[in-house]
Design a protein around this motif. Sequence first.
Motif, short mmCIF file in Angstrom:
data_model
loop_
_atom_site.label_atom_id
_atom_site.label_comp_id
_atom_site.label_asym_id
_atom_site.label_seq_id
_atom_site.Cartn_x
_atom_site.Cartn_y
_atom_site.Cartn_z
N MET A 186 7.48 -4.85 5.63
CA MET A 186 6.89 -5.60 4.54
C MET A 186 7.93 -5.83 3.46
O MET A 186 8.63 -4.90 3.05
CB MET A 186 5.68 -4.84 3.96
CG MET A 186 4.91 -5.63 2.93
SD MET A 186 3.35 -4.84 2.47
CE MET A 186 3.96 -3.42 1.56
N ASN A 187 8.03 -7.06 2.97
CA ASN A 187 9.06 -7.42 2.00
C ASN A 187 8.52 -7.58 0.59
O ASN A 187 9.29 -7.75 -0.36
CB ASN A 187 9.73 -8.73 2.42
CG ASN A 187 10.44 -8.60 3.76
OD1 ASN A 187 11.13 -7.62 4.00
ND2 ASN A 187 10.25 -9.58 4.63
N TYR A 188 7.21 -7.54 0.42
CA TYR A 188 6.60 -7.81 -0.88
C TYR A 188 7.03 -6.77 -1.92
O TYR A 188 7.04 -5.56 -1.65
CB TYR A 188 5.08 -7.81 -0.74
CG TYR A 188 4.34 -8.06 -2.04
CD1 TYR A 188 4.09 -9.35 -2.49
CD2 TYR A 188 3.90 -6.99 -2.82
CE1 TYR A 188 3.41 -9.58 -3.67
CE2 TYR A 188 3.22 -7.20 -4.00
CZ TYR A 188 2.97 -8.50 -4.42
OH TYR A 188 2.30 -8.71 -5.60
N ARG A 189 7.36 -7.24 -3.12
CA ARG A 189 7.63 -6.38 -4.27
C ARG A 189 6.83 -6.90 -5.45
O ARG A 189 7.02 -8.02 -5.91
CB ARG A 189 9.13 -6.36 -4.61
CG ARG A 189 10.01 -5.69 -3.58
CD ARG A 189 9.75 -4.18 -3.51
NE ARG A 189 10.69 -3.51 -2.61
CZ ARG A 189 10.56 -3.41 -1.31
NH1 ARG A 189 9.51 -3.97 -0.72
NH2 ARG A 189 11.44 -2.77 -0.57
N HIS A 190 5.93 -6.04 -5.95
CA HIS A 190 5.04 -6.50 -7.02
C HIS A 190 5.78 -6.71 -8.33
O HIS A 190 5.27 -7.41 -9.22
CB HIS A 190 3.89 -5.52 -7.21
CG HIS A 190 2.82 -6.06 -8.10
ND1 HIS A 190 2.04 -7.14 -7.74
CD2 HIS A 190 2.41 -5.69 -9.34
CE1 HIS A 190 1.19 -7.41 -8.71
NE2 HIS A 190 1.39 -6.55 -9.70
N GLY A 191 6.96 -6.14 -8.46
CA GLY A 191 7.72 -6.30 -9.69
C GLY A 191 7.98 -7.75 -10.07
O GLY A 191 8.12 -8.09 -11.24
N PHE A 192 8.02 -8.64 -9.06
CA PHE A 192 8.23 -10.06 -9.34
C PHE A 192 6.99 -10.71 -9.94
O PHE A 192 7.08 -11.79 -10.53
CB PHE A 192 8.60 -10.80 -8.04
CG PHE A 192 9.95 -10.45 -7.50
CD1 PHE A 192 11.11 -10.98 -8.06
CD2 PHE A 192 10.08 -9.58 -6.43
CE1 PHE A 192 12.36 -10.66 -7.56
CE2 PHE A 192 11.33 -9.25 -5.92
CZ PHE A 192 12.48 -9.79 -6.49
N HIS A 193 5.83 -10.08 -9.79
CA HIS A 193 4.56 -10.70 -10.17
C HIS A 193 3.78 -9.90 -11.22
O HIS A 193 2.70 -10.34 -11.63
CB HIS A 193 3.69 -10.88 -8.93
CG HIS A 193 4.43 -11.47 -7.77
ND1 HIS A 193 4.85 -12.78 -7.73
CD2 HIS A 193 4.87 -10.91 -6.60
CE1 HIS A 193 5.49 -13.02 -6.60
NE2 HIS A 193 5.51 -11.90 -5.90
N HIS A 234 -3.16 -0.01 -1.79
CA HIS A 234 -1.85 -0.67 -1.82
C HIS A 234 -1.30 -0.51 -3.23
O HIS A 234 -1.28 -1.45 -4.03
CB HIS A 234 -1.96 -2.15 -1.43
CG HIS A 234 -2.47 -2.38 -0.03
ND1 HIS A 234 -3.79 -2.21 0.32
CD2 HIS A 234 -1.82 -2.77 1.10
CE1 HIS A 234 -3.94 -2.48 1.61
NE2 HIS A 234 -2.76 -2.82 2.10
N ALA A 235 -0.85 0.70 -3.54
CA ALA A 235 -0.71 1.11 -4.93
C ALA A 235 0.55 0.58 -5.62
O ALA A 235 0.57 0.44 -6.84
CB ALA A 235 -0.73 2.64 -5.02
N GLY A 236 1.63 0.32 -4.89
CA GLY A 236 2.87 -0.07 -5.56
C GLY A 236 3.52 1.11 -6.25
O GLY A 236 3.23 2.27 -5.98
N ARG A 237 4.39 0.81 -7.19
CA ARG A 237 5.16 1.86 -7.87
C ARG A 237 4.51 2.34 -9.16
O ARG A 237 4.95 3.32 -9.76
CB ARG A 237 6.60 1.40 -8.12
CG ARG A 237 6.75 0.25 -9.05
CD ARG A 237 8.18 -0.33 -9.04
NE ARG A 237 9.18 0.63 -9.46
CZ ARG A 237 10.17 1.07 -8.69
NH1 ARG A 237 10.29 0.64 -7.44
NH2 ARG A 237 11.05 1.94 -9.14
N GLY A 238 3.49 1.63 -9.64
CA GLY A 238 2.71 2.12 -10.77
C GLY A 238 3.15 1.67 -12.13
O GLY A 238 2.38 1.70 -13.09
#
Length: 285
Positions: A1-8, A41-45
């Motif tokens: 998976m390549n998604y990074r929530h930091g961009f959004h 799908h928690a991400g880095r918080g």
Amino acid sequence: MNYRHGFHAGNHADVLKHVVLLAVLDALLAKPKPLSVLDTHAGRGSYPLSGTQSRKTGEADSGIARLRQAPARVLEVPAIARYLQVVDELAAQAGDADTYPGSPWLIASELRADDRLACCEIQAEEADALRDLLGSDPRVGVHRRDGYEAMHALLPPMPRRGLVLIDPPYETQLAEFDTAMDALKDALSRWPQGSYALWYPIKRRRELHGFFRRAARLQAKSVLCVELLVRADDSPLRLNGSGMLLVNPPWQVDRRIDPALQALRDALGEPGASWRMEWLKPEAP
């Protein structure tokens, strides 16, 4: 998976998701019984809005930054004021006004001593960052694992009352809707009394009719659809809006959310913007 929530982080979808999430949590926490929450799908918080990823897209500029510039009639809507208060408190706790909290940090900040939060994140770097942020909190468990698999393995939770937040990246696009719906159906078969909140993107809404039909047929007490479109849903190439599918939501939570939707449309919307709240399966009287 390549998604990074930091961009959004902090974009219009985050604003809707977190306004609704806090409204649901507040309704659940109004009762004294302990609560379990699973963030699949928690991400880095935590995300720096002044960081490289955020500045590359600038999505927060048309999200939380634009909301902060809205007139008082918008900012004084209780659900919006509540959201901004929590975001500001966590940024102050981090010592950086540009810090934006992800869902697990928002949830953890509201938990009581007997409540529990399980956070799942499959990407090692993101899971490590989340563990650094919340790992010392005895109420929080951080798991590096697939969120859908965790829904099967960790439900029903203890305490038996609570919420599952399902916020996948939709890298498989429309196929992800089927995956999420299959996971919801399975989860409800083992934890029918749980509340569930599924975030979903909207590009062209007409492509989601099958998803809504399946949602209406879920073996649940009630299903509520909450949406914010910041522009017309006429292009498959951009995120035109998003929604939260609330399954077994707390009693009368729609009354907390409803005033915020028009206000968010007015604050964040471009020509063609709209909002929608519809019971796909109404609550019993």
